[in-house]
Write an enzyme that holds these catalytic residues in place. Sequence first.
Site, PDB file in Angstrom:
ATOM      1  N   GLY A   1     -22.527  27.132  14.408  1.00 22.02           N
ATOM      2  CA  GLY A   1     -23.412  26.148  15.015  1.00 22.02           C
ATOM      3  C   GLY A   1     -24.013  25.120  14.081  1.00 22.02           C
ATOM      4  O   GLY A   1     -24.850  24.318  14.493  1.00 22.02           O
TER       5      GLY A   1
ATOM      6  N   GLU B   1     -20.074  32.286  11.343  1.00 27.56           N
ATOM      7  CA  GLU B   1     -18.856  31.742  11.964  1.00 27.56           C
ATOM      8  C   GLU B   1     -18.912  30.222  12.128  1.00 27.56           C
ATOM      9  O   GLU B   1     -18.879  29.722  13.255  1.00 27.56           O
ATOM     10  CB  GLU B   1     -18.679  32.356  13.352  1.00 27.56           C
ATOM     11  CG  GLU B   1     -18.450  33.836  13.351  1.00 27.56           C
ATOM     12  CD  GLU B   1     -18.435  34.426  14.759  1.00 27.56           C
ATOM     13  OE1 GLU B   1     -17.763  35.441  14.945  1.00 27.56           O
ATOM     14  OE2 GLU B   1     -19.100  33.869  15.663  1.00 27.56           O
TER      15      GLU B   1
ATOM     16  N   GLY C   1     -17.572  26.559  12.548  1.00 26.99           N
ATOM     17  CA  GLY C   1     -16.315  25.926  12.944  1.00 26.99           C
ATOM     18  C   GLY C   1     -16.388  24.435  12.671  1.00 26.99           C
ATOM     19  O   GLY C   1     -15.760  23.910  11.753  1.00 26.99           O
ATOM     20  N   ARG C   2     -17.245  23.757  13.457  1.00 24.36           N
ATOM     21  CA  ARG C   2     -17.388  22.300  13.368  1.00 24.36           C
ATOM     22  C   ARG C   2     -17.708  21.830  11.945  1.00 24.36           C
ATOM     23  O   ARG C   2     -17.171  20.821  11.493  1.00 24.36           O
ATOM     24  CB  ARG C   2     -18.534  21.882  14.307  1.00 24.36           C
ATOM     25  CG  ARG C   2     -18.846  20.415  14.334  1.00 24.36           C
ATOM     26  CD  ARG C   2     -20.186  20.169  15.068  1.00 24.36           C
ATOM     27  NE  ARG C   2     -20.355  21.083  16.176  1.00 24.36           N
ATOM     28  CZ  ARG C   2     -20.030  20.806  17.445  1.00 24.36           C
ATOM     29  NH1 ARG C   2     -19.545  19.634  17.761  1.00 24.36           N
ATOM     30  NH2 ARG C   2     -20.212  21.706  18.391  1.00 24.36           N
TER      31      ARG C   2
ATOM     32  N   ARG D   1     -14.969  14.576  24.023  1.00 23.39           N
ATOM     33  CA  ARG D   1     -16.356  14.915  23.695  1.00 23.39           C
ATOM     34  C   ARG D   1     -17.338  13.813  24.093  1.00 23.39           C
ATOM     35  O   ARG D   1     -18.484  14.087  24.446  1.00 23.39           O
ATOM     36  CB  ARG D   1     -16.505  15.242  22.208  1.00 23.39           C
ATOM     37  CG  ARG D   1     -15.713  16.480  21.783  1.00 23.39           C
ATOM     38  CD  ARG D   1     -16.104  16.992  20.403  1.00 23.39           C
ATOM     39  NE  ARG D   1     -17.429  17.583  20.406  1.00 23.39           N
ATOM     40  CZ  ARG D   1     -18.531  16.993  20.051  1.00 23.39           C
ATOM     41  NH1 ARG D   1     -18.497  15.759  19.596  1.00 23.39           N
ATOM     42  NH2 ARG D   1     -19.693  17.597  20.131  1.00 23.39           N
TER      43      ARG D   1
ATOM     44  N   TYR E   1     -20.054  15.395  26.505  1.00 24.61           N
ATOM     45  CA  TYR E   1     -21.379  15.699  25.936  1.00 24.61           C
ATOM     46  C   TYR E   1     -22.179  14.444  25.588  1.00 24.61           C
ATOM     47  O   TYR E   1     -23.237  14.547  24.969  1.00 24.61           O
ATOM     48  CB  TYR E   1     -21.236  16.521  24.645  1.00 24.61           C
ATOM     49  CG  TYR E   1     -20.279  17.677  24.709  1.00 24.61           C
ATOM     50  CD1 TYR E   1     -20.491  18.746  25.592  1.00 24.61           C
ATOM     51  CD2 TYR E   1     -19.170  17.735  23.873  1.00 24.61           C
ATOM     52  CE1 TYR E   1     -19.609  19.811  25.630  1.00 24.61           C
ATOM     53  CE2 TYR E   1     -18.289  18.809  23.916  1.00 24.61           C
ATOM     54  CZ  TYR E   1     -18.510  19.834  24.797  1.00 24.61           C
ATOM     55  OH  TYR E   1     -17.638  20.894  24.841  1.00 24.61           O
TER      56      TYR E   1
ATOM     57  N   CYS F   1      -6.857   6.290  33.429  1.00 24.08           N
ATOM     58  CA  CYS F   1      -7.224   5.528  34.612  1.00 24.08           C
ATOM     59  C   CYS F   1      -8.598   5.903  35.130  1.00 24.08           C
ATOM     60  O   CYS F   1      -8.748   6.310  36.266  1.00 24.08           O
ATOM     61  CB  CYS F   1      -6.160   5.706  35.681  1.00 24.08           C
ATOM     62  SG  CYS F   1      -5.819   7.425  35.988  1.00 24.08           S
ATOM     63  N   GLU F   2      -9.598   5.836  34.269  1.00 22.41           N
ATOM     64  CA  GLU F   2     -10.972   5.914  34.761  1.00 22.41           C
ATOM     65  C   GLU F   2     -11.902   5.198  33.805  1.00 22.41           C
ATOM     66  O   GLU F   2     -11.659   5.155  32.595  1.00 22.41           O
ATOM     67  CB  GLU F   2     -11.429   7.351  35.019  1.00 22.41           C
ATOM     68  CG  GLU F   2     -11.232   8.351  33.940  1.00 22.41           C
ATOM     69  CD  GLU F   2     -11.600   9.743  34.460  1.00 22.41           C
ATOM     70  OE1 GLU F   2     -12.801  10.006  34.587  1.00 22.41           O
ATOM     71  OE2 GLU F   2     -10.689  10.540  34.736  1.00 22.41           O
TER      72      GLU F   2
END
Length: 445
Positions: free
Chosen positions: A255, A297, A299-300, A341, A345, A372-373
Amino acid sequence: MPASPWSQTVAREADGALRVGGLDVRDLAAEHGTPLYVVDEQDFRARAAAFRDHFGAAFARHGAQMDVFYASKAFLSSQVAGWMNDDGLCLDVASLGELEVALRGGMPAHRIGLHGNNKQVDELTRALEVGVGRIIVDSFTEIEVLNGLAASLGRRAPVLVRVTTGVHAGGHEYIATSHEDQKFGLSLATGAALEALRACHEADHLDLLGIHTHIGSQILSIDAFRASADRMLRLRAQFTEATGADLPEVDLGGGYAIAYTQGAEALDPADAAVAIADAVASVMGDHGGTWPHFSIEPGRAIAGPAGLTLYSVGVVKQVSLEDGGSRQYVAVDGGMSDNPRTIMYGAEYEATLASRASEAPATLSRVVGKHCESGDIVVRDVDLPSDVERGDLLAVAATGAYGRSMASTYNNALRPAVVAVRDGRSRVLVRRDTIADLLDWDVPA
Ligand code: LLP
């Protein structure tokens, strides 16, 4: 600590083009095509080593040991698993797919931890067969299922119990994971965690190793980590008091926040290591007893800033805004399929013109994709030169975590390749999808 979103080897060539890992991005684009995820191997491994070394040293000061499990959901390929193995890290996987790629990369099973709130029987079976080092159990149902499976396979299952500590932290509601009202873990507050620990302790085919918590992602507050360590160690002491049994392992999850834009705050692993180790020492001082073996742990914070995405610019248009200003829309050859992302978010990113210098004035711009949005936005607000044009390359920073790993094939998009760059050489980690792949997945009449 304000930090850069760009990886350590990113620099500008004399003519203004971007360079990474000793390679000109124009050459990378010519060789591998765009969109392209580029991983700066030296930077990735330096970040992994920083967690290993800072946390190792901070806990060693108290005579305790610490392992770093790279959270492979951020980005995994077998070569990345190989790097982590070579560099002395362990690996956190959260699915059968991640487990298989980790094993292919040569990560020893005993240094792998398996996560998941609803692990499937095939995932648990494979984990037991190959001998993963720890299965982090998430529910009473799983305790029962795993105990039964271990019995039928004639194995013992090494387990940690995932604890919901009630510490609410993280960048976005969907990535905070330790408050009560979400799907993960066993609650500390209701007593479920303690009860689950007893159940594992008493189960015939489980080896209860310890407790695990993960409070969320993109966390800047060291206090949140301190509070969570504190609650975990109190739970550990409570369990030992109640049963006389020791819990040798405590995992405090990942985190750690990174900077996505220039000057944004990041959590420095060196500061976090000292603060968390000191918090642990203070609770251990209150309760006495032996120190557990710790793990974390991230990750990011390992993969994120080590990666960038290269796009080719296609269509550019100017729109007038209601406040009298204007905005430049820069459409690139990827979008929400390679980076969801921003839309998921509200994440912010840094983008730069990567293939040349420009003297043109900076203008408020929005980098959009080709899907297409209208929500297909890669970077909502960024200053780019007003002469950005078709054929230019754009680089978006800090896309190394949760980019390729959350990519989709929306609109039958072809997911980009991932290449690692180092010392002037590039190596493909994951190849680009092809139309042949798409037609292969499709089953004709
Ligand atoms: N450990 C566990 C048990 C986790 O669930 C996670 C992330 C990590 C470690 C690593 O967290 P990190 O250090 O990377 O923050 N897709 C979201 C992030 C979801 C994270 C899920 N679990 C995003 O793109 O921000």
